[in-house]
Design an enzyme around this catalytic site. Sequence first.
Site, PDB file in Angstrom:
ATOM      1  N   ILE A 129       0.907  -1.047   0.098  1.00  0.00           N
ATOM      2  CA  ILE A 129      -0.015   0.117   0.048  1.00  0.00           C
ATOM      3  C   ILE A 129       0.600   1.307   0.137  1.00  0.00           C
ATOM      4  O   ILE A 129       2.102   1.328   0.631  1.00  0.00           O
ATOM      5  CB  ILE A 129      -0.945  -0.127   1.135  1.00  0.00           C
ATOM      6  CG1 ILE A 129      -2.115   0.934   0.785  1.00  0.00           C
ATOM      7  CG2 ILE A 129      -0.124   0.245   2.424  1.00  0.00           C
ATOM      8  CD1 ILE A 129      -3.308   0.738   2.002  1.00  0.00           C
ATOM      9  N   CYS A 130       0.253   2.298  -0.724  1.00  0.00           N
ATOM     10  CA  CYS A 130       0.993   3.307  -0.597  1.00  0.00           C
ATOM     11  C   CYS A 130      -0.104   4.676  -0.537  1.00  0.00           C
ATOM     12  O   CYS A 130      -1.242   4.475   0.202  1.00  0.00           O
ATOM     13  CB  CYS A 130       1.767   4.111  -1.854  1.00  0.00           C
ATOM     14  SG  CYS A 130       0.982   4.044  -3.362  1.00  0.00           S
ATOM     15  N   ARG A 131       0.201   6.012  -0.997  1.00  0.00           N
ATOM     16  CA  ARG A 131      -0.906   6.798  -0.890  1.00  0.00           C
ATOM     17  C   ARG A 131      -2.231   6.594  -1.574  1.00  0.00           C
ATOM     18  O   ARG A 131      -3.334   6.567  -1.206  1.00  0.00           O
ATOM     19  CB  ARG A 131      -0.517   8.284  -0.898  1.00  0.00           C
ATOM     20  CG  ARG A 131      -1.510   9.461  -0.759  1.00  0.00           C
ATOM     21  CD  ARG A 131      -0.970  10.779  -1.032  1.00  0.00           C
ATOM     22  NE  ARG A 131      -1.702  11.797  -0.789  1.00  0.00           N
ATOM     23  CZ  ARG A 131      -2.379  12.325  -1.983  1.00  0.00           C
ATOM     24  NH1 ARG A 131      -2.209  11.823  -3.094  1.00  0.00           N
ATOM     25  NH2 ARG A 131      -3.267  13.257  -1.714  1.00  0.00           N
TER      26      ARG A 131
END
Length: 111
Positions: free
Chosen positions: A62-64
């Site tokens: 996951i990232c932004r």
Amino acid sequence: MFFGEDVPSAKVADVPQDAYLLDVREQDEWDAGHAPAAVHIPMGQLGDRAGEIPQDREVYVICRSGVRSAQVTVALNNAGWTARNVDGGMQEWAGAGRPMVAESGPGPYVA
């Protein structure tokens, strides 16, 4: 950047509670708000820290927004891991009301 349908992915709602959730955002983004059980390895440190990521279970990345995590998902899968990109990243995670904690500031929020 578009990765097409070649990147295995999962909707936020489909990420299991006990998943290995790898957060690849930068330190300031992590500090503002992250999933409580996530493991933080910024994308730029993955080369040095890949050995910390388990290869015996699925890894949710996951990232932004899902762009950096898609890149990491492709790299991990090419190197022998089984990884899935979390669609929509932490923006979607927060929007879905999934738990978040902050390391500093008024958070948690998605930076």
